[in-house]
Structure formats: structure tokens, C-alpha cells
Write a protein that holds these residues in place. Sequence first.
Motif, PDB file in Angstrom:
ATOM      1  N   VAL A 142       0.865  -1.169   0.000  1.00 33.08           N
ATOM      2  CA  VAL A 142       0.000   0.000   0.000  1.00 33.08           C
ATOM      3  C   VAL A 142       0.909   1.227   0.000  1.00 33.08           C
ATOM      4  O   VAL A 142       1.812   1.352   0.840  1.00 33.08           O
ATOM      5  N   TYR A 143       0.686   2.099  -0.981  1.00 33.94           N
ATOM      6  CA  TYR A 143       1.433   3.355  -1.029  1.00 33.94           C
ATOM      7  C   TYR A 143       0.614   4.431  -0.315  1.00 33.94           C
ATOM      8  O   TYR A 143      -0.600   4.544  -0.513  1.00 33.94           O
ATOM      9  N   ARG A 144       1.306   5.212   0.492  1.00 32.18           N
ATOM     10  CA  ARG A 144       0.670   6.343   1.160  1.00 32.18           C
ATOM     11  C   ARG A 144       1.367   7.621   0.700  1.00 32.18           C
ATOM     12  O   ARG A 144       2.594   7.727   0.779  1.00 32.18           O
ATOM     13  N   VAL A 145       0.565   8.550   0.211  1.00 31.19           N
ATOM     14  CA  VAL A 145       1.099   9.823  -0.275  1.00 31.19           C
ATOM     15  C   VAL A 145       0.541  10.939   0.597  1.00 31.19           C
ATOM     16  O   VAL A 145      -0.671  11.005   0.843  1.00 31.19           O
ATOM     17  N   PHE A 146       1.440  11.806   1.050  1.00 30.70           N
ATOM     18  CA  PHE A 146       1.060  12.903   1.936  1.00 30.70           C
ATOM     19  C   PHE A 146       1.348  14.235   1.251  1.00 30.70           C
ATOM     20  O   PHE A 146       2.408  14.415   0.640  1.00 30.70           O
ATOM     21  N   LEU A 147       0.410  15.146   1.377  1.00 32.71           N
ATOM     22  CA  LEU A 147       0.530  16.482   0.792  1.00 32.71           C
ATOM     23  C   LEU A 147       0.668  17.497   1.920  1.00 32.71           C
ATOM     24  O   LEU A 147      -0.150  17.529   2.842  1.00 32.71           O
ATOM     25  N   ILE A 148       1.710  18.307   1.841  1.00 28.71           N
ATOM     26  CA  ILE A 148       1.962  19.321   2.863  1.00 28.71           C
ATOM     27  C   ILE A 148       1.732  20.691   2.239  1.00 28.71           C
ATOM     28  O   ILE A 148       2.391  21.055   1.253  1.00 28.71           O
ATOM     29  N   ASN A 149       0.773  21.410   2.781  1.00 22.82           N
ATOM     30  CA  ASN A 149       0.497  22.787   2.342  1.00 22.82           C
ATOM     31  C   ASN A 149       1.417  23.709   3.133  1.00 22.82           C
ATOM     32  O   ASN A 149       1.252  23.886   4.342  1.00 22.82           O
ATOM     33  N   ASN A 150       2.398  24.279   2.447  1.00 22.64           N
ATOM     34  CA  ASN A 150       3.415  25.058   3.157  1.00 22.64           C
ATOM     35  C   ASN A 150       2.849  26.308   3.829  1.00 22.64           C
ATOM     36  O   ASN A 150       3.268  26.669   4.925  1.00 22.64           O
ATOM     37  N   SER A 151       1.897  26.963   3.170  1.00 28.29           N
ATOM     38  CA  SER A 151       1.368  28.205   3.748  1.00 28.29           C
ATOM     39  C   SER A 151       0.534  27.931   4.997  1.00 28.29           C
ATOM     40  O   SER A 151       0.518  28.729   5.929  1.00 28.29           O
ATOM     41  N   LEU A 152      -0.156  26.797   5.000  1.00 28.44           N
ATOM     42  CA  LEU A 152      -0.981  26.454   6.171  1.00 28.44           C
ATOM     43  C   LEU A 152      -0.240  25.561   7.157  1.00 28.44           C
ATOM     44  O   LEU A 152      -0.755  25.295   8.249  1.00 28.44           O
ATOM     45  N   GLU A 153       0.942  25.104   6.768  1.00 28.82           N
ATOM     46  CA  GLU A 153       1.705  24.151   7.580  1.00 28.82           C
ATOM     47  C   GLU A 153       0.821  22.968   7.979  1.00 28.82           C
ATOM     48  O   GLU A 153       0.784  22.531   9.131  1.00 28.82           O
ATOM     49  N   ILE A 158      -3.384  12.127   1.249  1.00 32.46           N
ATOM     50  CA  ILE A 158      -4.304  12.322   0.130  1.00 32.46           C
ATOM     51  C   ILE A 158      -4.450  11.064  -0.732  1.00 32.46           C
ATOM     52  O   ILE A 158      -5.258  11.041  -1.652  1.00 32.46           O
ATOM     53  N   TYR A 159      -3.667  10.044  -0.443  1.00 32.09           N
ATOM     54  CA  TYR A 159      -3.816   8.801  -1.211  1.00 32.09           C
ATOM     55  C   TYR A 159      -3.301   7.631  -0.394  1.00 32.09           C
ATOM     56  O   TYR A 159      -2.278   7.721   0.279  1.00 32.09           O
ATOM     57  N   GLU A 160      -4.033   6.516  -0.490  1.00 27.49           N
ATOM     58  CA  GLU A 160      -3.594   5.264   0.121  1.00 27.49           C
ATOM     59  C   GLU A 160      -4.131   4.135  -0.744  1.00 27.49           C
ATOM     60  O   GLU A 160      -5.343   3.949  -0.856  1.00 27.49           O
ATOM     61  N   GLY A 161      -3.239   3.397  -1.393  1.00 33.94           N
ATOM     62  CA  GLY A 161      -3.683   2.320  -2.268  1.00 33.94           C
ATOM     63  C   GLY A 161      -2.512   1.664  -2.973  1.00 33.94           C
ATOM     64  O   GLY A 161      -1.345   1.971  -2.718  1.00 33.94           O
ATOM     65  N   ALA A 162      -2.844   0.747  -3.889  1.00 32.87           N
ATOM     66  CA  ALA A 162      -1.814  -0.034  -4.572  1.00 32.87           C
ATOM     67  C   ALA A 162      -1.319   0.624  -5.852  1.00 32.87           C
ATOM     68  O   ALA A 162      -0.295   0.223  -6.401  1.00 32.87           O
ATOM     69  N   GLY A 163      -2.037   1.629  -6.342  1.00 29.09           N
ATOM     70  CA  GLY A 163      -1.634   2.287  -7.582  1.00 29.09           C
ATOM     71  C   GLY A 163      -0.353   3.083  -7.403  1.00 29.09           C
ATOM     72  O   GLY A 163      -0.056   3.576  -6.309  1.00 29.09           O
ATOM     73  N   VAL A 166      -0.511   8.838  -9.012  1.00 30.37           N
ATOM     74  CA  VAL A 166      -1.508   9.569  -8.230  1.00 30.37           C
ATOM     75  C   VAL A 166      -1.599  10.990  -8.764  1.00 30.37           C
ATOM     76  O   VAL A 166      -0.579  11.693  -8.867  1.00 30.37           O
ATOM     77  N   GLU A 167      -2.810  11.406  -9.108  1.00 28.70           N
ATOM     78  CA  GLU A 167      -3.014  12.786  -9.549  1.00 28.70           C
ATOM     79  C   GLU A 167      -3.679  13.570  -8.434  1.00 28.70           C
ATOM     80  O   GLU A 167      -4.694  13.147  -7.871  1.00 28.70           O
ATOM     81  N   ILE A 168      -3.103  14.720  -8.122  1.00 28.50           N
ATOM     82  CA  ILE A 168      -3.620  15.578  -7.058  1.00 28.50           C
ATOM     83  C   ILE A 168      -4.117  16.861  -7.715  1.00 28.50           C
ATOM     84  O   ILE A 168      -3.337  17.616  -8.312  1.00 28.50           O
ATOM     85  N   GLY A 169      -5.405  17.104  -7.614  1.00 29.11           N
ATOM     86  CA  GLY A 169      -5.995  18.284  -8.221  1.00 29.11           C
ATOM     87  C   GLY A 169      -6.519  19.255  -7.185  1.00 29.11           C
ATOM     88  O   GLY A 169      -6.334  19.078  -5.972  1.00 29.11           O
TER      89      GLY A 169
END
Length: 203
Positions: A142-153, A158-163, A166-169
Motif C-alpha cells: 500500500v502506497y501512502r502519499v502525503f501532501l503538505i500545504n506550506n502556507s498552512l503548515e 491524500i492517497y492510500e492504495g496499490a496504484g 496519483v493525480e492531485i488536483g
Amino acid sequence: MNPLRVQFQSRNFHNVLHWQPGRAPSNHSRIYFVQYKKYGQKEWKNKAECWETQELFCDLTDETSDLRELYYGRVRMASAGNYSGWSMTRRFTPWWATNIDPPVINVTQHNGSVLVVLHAPDFPYRHQKGTNVTVENYYDLVYRVFLINNSLEKEQNIYEGAGRVVEIGALMPHSGYCIVAEIYQPMLGRSSQRSEEICVKIP
């Protein structure tokens, strides 16, 4: 005088035996002898490249390539013509014991979206066709992808799965984001360390 703390250390199935010196007169050099065997075998096998070695490690990757087998390693020391007894590892199973590196991530952005491509680490073995064997050949991942918003800290998963793509919109214009990822192994209940952060600026 016996070698101390004899143990396997395994990373992406690179299985290396490590030990520390036993007590010996400080003015004498030490040499070491390494043997290994599978669980259930009676005869120990010599590791030629680590016979009369002065190193404190021995690469047994090729000798422990049956990843679900159980193995032992052992080491003895010689100094000034005196030989120690053998010091043996605990039972070692590569499939269970190895530590998996985090995924390598590639990030591109287009029209306010970010595309993340994940690559599993390679192992020291190759398919018959010559291509690399990856962690996905041996584990359900399982891949886990984390998105960090620098301005909001602020960080969000944002994603957890086997693919592995990953597209982040819906990202905020004129904002900076950083992306990190890790690999989770459900059967073993553990995660890799996190990848290095890759940061992008949304125009």
C-alpha cells in the motif's frame, strides 16, 4: 574472545552479517571465519570471501536468496594462533526481517494539478529476462502519499492504495506544496521510512 552481537542486517534483501570483536590482546590482529546454513541442515558451509577476513561484516545476500527460508550465520575469531568458539545468529528469515526503503517519487505539475509517480525499491535479484526484481514481487503493498500545504503548515494523507500513479488536483494557485510518500506492508503491519520531500509551486 568469541565475536559479539552476531546478527543479520537486511535492507531490500541485501542480507549482511555483522559482528563485533571479541576480547583479544590489543597488540594482535584478529581474523574471522564465517559459515552459514539453512534451518534443518546439519552441515555448515564456509563463505569463501569471508574466510580469514579482517572485516566485521560479511555479505550473505546470494546465500540467503530463498526469501522465506530460515537461515543461521556464525562467526569465529582467531588471534595470535588462538581460535575462539563460534558465535551464532538468531534464526533469520529474509522475507520477514528485511527493511524496505521508501518509494522513489517523481512529481510533475500541469494546469494546477500535480502528478506523482511512485517507484518501489529494487532488490538484488533479477528476472531471467534481466529486469530488476522489485518489492512488489514479494509483498502486497500500500502506497501512502502525503501532501503538505506550506502556507498552512498542514499535512494530509491524500492517497492510500496499490496504484503507483496519483493525480492531485484542486490545489490553490500561488501556493507551495511538498509531497512525501511511504510504503506500508499490510501482512507485516509496518511501514517504510518516508521518502524525501519534493516541493512544487503552483502558479
